[in-house]
Scaffold this motif. Structure first.
Motif, PDB file in Angstrom:
ATOM      1  N   LYS A 152       0.741  -1.187  -0.173  1.00  0.00           N
ATOM      2  CA  LYS A 152       0.212   0.130  -0.082  1.00  0.00           C
ATOM      3  C   LYS A 152       0.736   1.263  -0.037  1.00  0.00           C
ATOM      4  CE  LYS A 152      -3.685  -1.791   2.931  1.00  0.00           C
ATOM      5  NZ  LYS A 152      -4.502  -1.764   4.058  1.00  0.00           N
ATOM      6  N   SER A 153       1.885   1.285   1.050  1.00  0.00           N
ATOM      7  CA  SER A 153       2.664   2.368   0.977  1.00  0.00           C
ATOM      8  C   SER A 153       3.389   2.809  -0.464  1.00  0.00           C
ATOM      9  CB  SER A 153       3.582   2.536   2.116  1.00  0.00           C
ATOM     10  OG  SER A 153       4.388   1.262   2.228  1.00  0.00           O
ATOM     11  N   PHE A 154       4.053   1.765  -0.802  1.00  0.00           N
ATOM     12  CA  PHE A 154       4.623   1.933  -2.301  1.00  0.00           C
ATOM     13  C   PHE A 154       3.714   2.097  -3.327  1.00  0.00           C
ATOM     14  CE2 PHE A 154       8.174  -0.084  -0.060  1.00  0.00           C
ATOM     15  CZ  PHE A 154       9.069   0.822  -0.266  1.00  0.00           C
ATOM     16  N   SER A 155       2.647   1.662  -3.287  1.00  0.00           N
ATOM     17  CA  SER A 155       1.404   2.094  -4.212  1.00  0.00           C
ATOM     18  C   SER A 155       1.197   3.613  -4.062  1.00  0.00           C
ATOM     19  CB  SER A 155       0.297   1.269  -4.037  1.00  0.00           C
ATOM     20  OG  SER A 155       0.365  -0.099  -4.382  1.00  0.00           O
ATOM     21  N   LEU A 210      -8.807   6.902  -0.656  1.00  0.00           N
ATOM     22  CA  LEU A 210      -8.895   5.529  -0.075  1.00  0.00           C
ATOM     23  C   LEU A 210      -8.186   5.607   1.207  1.00  0.00           C
ATOM     24  CD1 LEU A 210      -8.681   3.070  -2.877  1.00  0.00           C
ATOM     25  CD2 LEU A 210     -10.533   3.739  -1.528  1.00  0.00           C
ATOM     26  N   PRO A 211      -7.029   6.182   1.558  1.00  0.00           N
ATOM     27  CA  PRO A 211      -6.429   6.316   2.956  1.00  0.00           C
ATOM     28  C   PRO A 211      -6.975   6.725   3.844  1.00  0.00           C
ATOM     29  CG  PRO A 211      -4.522   6.557   1.359  1.00  0.00           C
ATOM     30  CD  PRO A 211      -5.975   6.641   0.524  1.00  0.00           C
ATOM     31  N   SER A 212      -7.805   7.862   3.665  1.00  0.00           N
ATOM     32  CA  SER A 212      -8.406   8.794   4.640  1.00  0.00           C
ATOM     33  C   SER A 212      -9.877   8.037   4.946  1.00  0.00           C
ATOM     34  CB  SER A 212      -8.741  10.094   4.343  1.00  0.00           C
ATOM     35  OG  SER A 212      -9.234  10.178   2.979  1.00  0.00           O
ATOM     36  N   ALA A 255       2.836  15.707   0.268  1.00  0.00           N
ATOM     37  CA  ALA A 255       1.830  14.545   0.387  1.00  0.00           C
ATOM     38  C   ALA A 255       2.350  13.265   0.007  1.00  0.00           C
ATOM     39  CB  ALA A 255       0.872  14.819  -0.555  1.00  0.00           C
ATOM     40  N   ALA A 256       3.348  13.280  -0.960  1.00  0.00           N
ATOM     41  CA  ALA A 256       3.778  11.863  -1.150  1.00  0.00           C
ATOM     42  C   ALA A 256       4.711  11.405   0.053  1.00  0.00           C
ATOM     43  CB  ALA A 256       4.689  11.979  -2.484  1.00  0.00           C
ATOM     44  N   VAL A 257       5.604  12.170   0.737  1.00  0.00           N
ATOM     45  CA  VAL A 257       6.335  11.890   1.593  1.00  0.00           C
ATOM     46  C   VAL A 257       5.481  11.566   3.122  1.00  0.00           C
ATOM     47  CG1 VAL A 257       8.188  12.862   3.274  1.00  0.00           C
ATOM     48  CG2 VAL A 257       8.408  13.079   0.874  1.00  0.00           C
ATOM     49  N   THR A 258       4.675  12.339   3.259  1.00  0.00           N
ATOM     50  CA  THR A 258       3.695  12.169   4.494  1.00  0.00           C
ATOM     51  C   THR A 258       2.955  10.938   4.534  1.00  0.00           C
ATOM     52  OG1 THR A 258       2.190  13.924   3.810  1.00  0.00           O
ATOM     53  CG2 THR A 258       3.914  14.456   5.335  1.00  0.00           C
ATOM     54  N   LEU A 259       2.183  10.709   3.430  1.00  0.00           N
ATOM     55  CA  LEU A 259       1.223   9.512   3.071  1.00  0.00           C
ATOM     56  C   LEU A 259       2.054   8.279   3.004  1.00  0.00           C
ATOM     57  CD1 LEU A 259      -1.684   8.943   2.656  1.00  0.00           C
ATOM     58  CD2 LEU A 259      -1.580   9.063   0.388  1.00  0.00           C
ATOM     59  N   PHE A 260       2.996   8.363   2.322  1.00  0.00           N
ATOM     60  CA  PHE A 260       4.152   7.160   2.288  1.00  0.00           C
ATOM     61  C   PHE A 260       4.308   6.764   3.710  1.00  0.00           C
ATOM     62  CE2 PHE A 260       8.272   5.116   2.550  1.00  0.00           C
ATOM     63  CZ  PHE A 260       7.840   3.776   1.806  1.00  0.00           C
ATOM     64  N   GLY A 261       4.629   7.820   4.530  1.00  0.00           N
ATOM     65  CA  GLY A 261       4.922   7.239   5.897  1.00  0.00           C
ATOM     66  C   GLY A 261       3.884   7.034   6.845  1.00  0.00           C
ATOM     67  N   ALA A 262       2.577   7.719   6.725  1.00  0.00           N
ATOM     68  CA  ALA A 262       1.575   7.261   7.328  1.00  0.00           C
ATOM     69  C   ALA A 262       1.112   5.775   7.079  1.00  0.00           C
ATOM     70  CB  ALA A 262       0.511   8.189   7.078  1.00  0.00           C
ATOM     71  N   VAL A 263       0.984   5.345   5.562  1.00  0.00           N
ATOM     72  CA  VAL A 263       0.542   4.281   5.175  1.00  0.00           C
ATOM     73  C   VAL A 263       1.530   3.224   5.716  1.00  0.00           C
ATOM     74  CG1 VAL A 263      -0.138   2.786   3.210  1.00  0.00           C
ATOM     75  CG2 VAL A 263      -0.815   5.221   3.494  1.00  0.00           C
ATOM     76  N   TRP A 264       2.908   3.595   5.518  1.00  0.00           N
ATOM     77  CA  TRP A 264       3.914   2.394   6.073  1.00  0.00           C
ATOM     78  C   TRP A 264       3.802   2.136   7.361  1.00  0.00           C
ATOM     79  CZ3 TRP A 264       8.309   0.491   3.473  1.00  0.00           C
ATOM     80  CH2 TRP A 264       9.084  -0.231   4.326  1.00  0.00           C
ATOM     81  N   LEU A 265       3.560   3.327   8.222  1.00  0.00           N
ATOM     82  CA  LEU A 265       3.354   2.790   9.823  1.00  0.00           C
ATOM     83  C   LEU A 265       1.867   1.946  10.143  1.00  0.00           C
ATOM     84  CD1 LEU A 265       4.042   6.369  11.447  1.00  0.00           C
ATOM     85  CD2 LEU A 265       5.305   4.216  11.596  1.00  0.00           C
ATOM     86  N   GLU A 266       1.109   2.337   9.366  1.00  0.00           N
ATOM     87  CA  GLU A 266      -0.226   1.416   9.476  1.00  0.00           C
ATOM     88  C   GLU A 266      -0.034   0.119   8.905  1.00  0.00           C
ATOM     89  OE1 GLU A 266      -4.004  -0.548   7.785  1.00  0.00           O
ATOM     90  OE2 GLU A 266      -2.521   0.902   6.344  1.00  0.00           O
TER      91      GLU A 266
END
Length: 169
Positions: free
Chosen positions: A30-33, A80-82, A151-162
């Motif tokens: 998910k995070s890489f997508s 989708l993530p939100s 957004a790319a950096v923060t969403l990647f990090g958030a989804v990675w943590l999730e």
């Protein structure tokens, strides 16, 4: 743009943001997508910005294709993530409240962005002169490109943590 958003959400949702334990879940898919889609979105914005600077001339057809690709690459990371976070955290009882809270913040930020666009339009004047004076749009595209990178950096990090938390539970 809207057609790209529709097709993206229709065709890529399950593959790019699968539910936990879904068919396409492995590691940090998910995070890489999300990172890949937002990198593509940033690339389309950068191309438009370079066009405005007369660095990379674009035909109207290529410009239209870039707008389609922008919508296609932005929709899944935007929606989708939100939405999945709201469903996971709020369940049936509170997911709408969480989602509405995101919307309130988003619309509040949109007020400032629209103010910036309005200043561009007031500088550009009429539609005819605006199309001739493309450089007036440059600050808007610079802002959007910068926000897309953030957004790319923060969403990647958030989804990675999730994903990391989901794997450990």
């Amino acid at each position: 743009f809207a057609l790209g958003c529709f097709l993206s959400v229709s065709l890529l949702s399950e593959r790019s943001y699968p539910p936990h334990g879904g068919q396409y879940t492995n590691g940090h898919h998910k995070s890489f997508s999300m990172l890949g889609l937002l990198a593509l979105s940033t690339l389309t914005l950068a191309c438009q910005m370079l066009h405005l600077q007369d660095v990379m001339p674009l035909s109207p057809t290529i410009g239209s294709a870039l707008i389609f690709i922008w919508g296609f690459s932005l929709a899944v990371p935007f929606y989708l993530p939100s939405s999945m976070f709201a469903l996971k955290q709020g369940g049936k009882e509170a997911s709408a409240t969480i989602s509405d809270s995101f919307d309130i913040v988003g619309f509040g930020l949109l007020v400032f962005f629209n103010g910036r666009v309005a200043r561009v339009l007031s500088k550009a004047g009429s539609f005819t002169s605006m199309s001739r004076r493309r450089y007036t749009w440059l600050p808007v595209f610079k802002l959007m490109t910068g926000m897309s990178i953030a957004a790319a950096v923060t969403l990647f990090g958030a989804v990675w943590l999730e994903e990391t938390r989901s794997e450990s539970s």
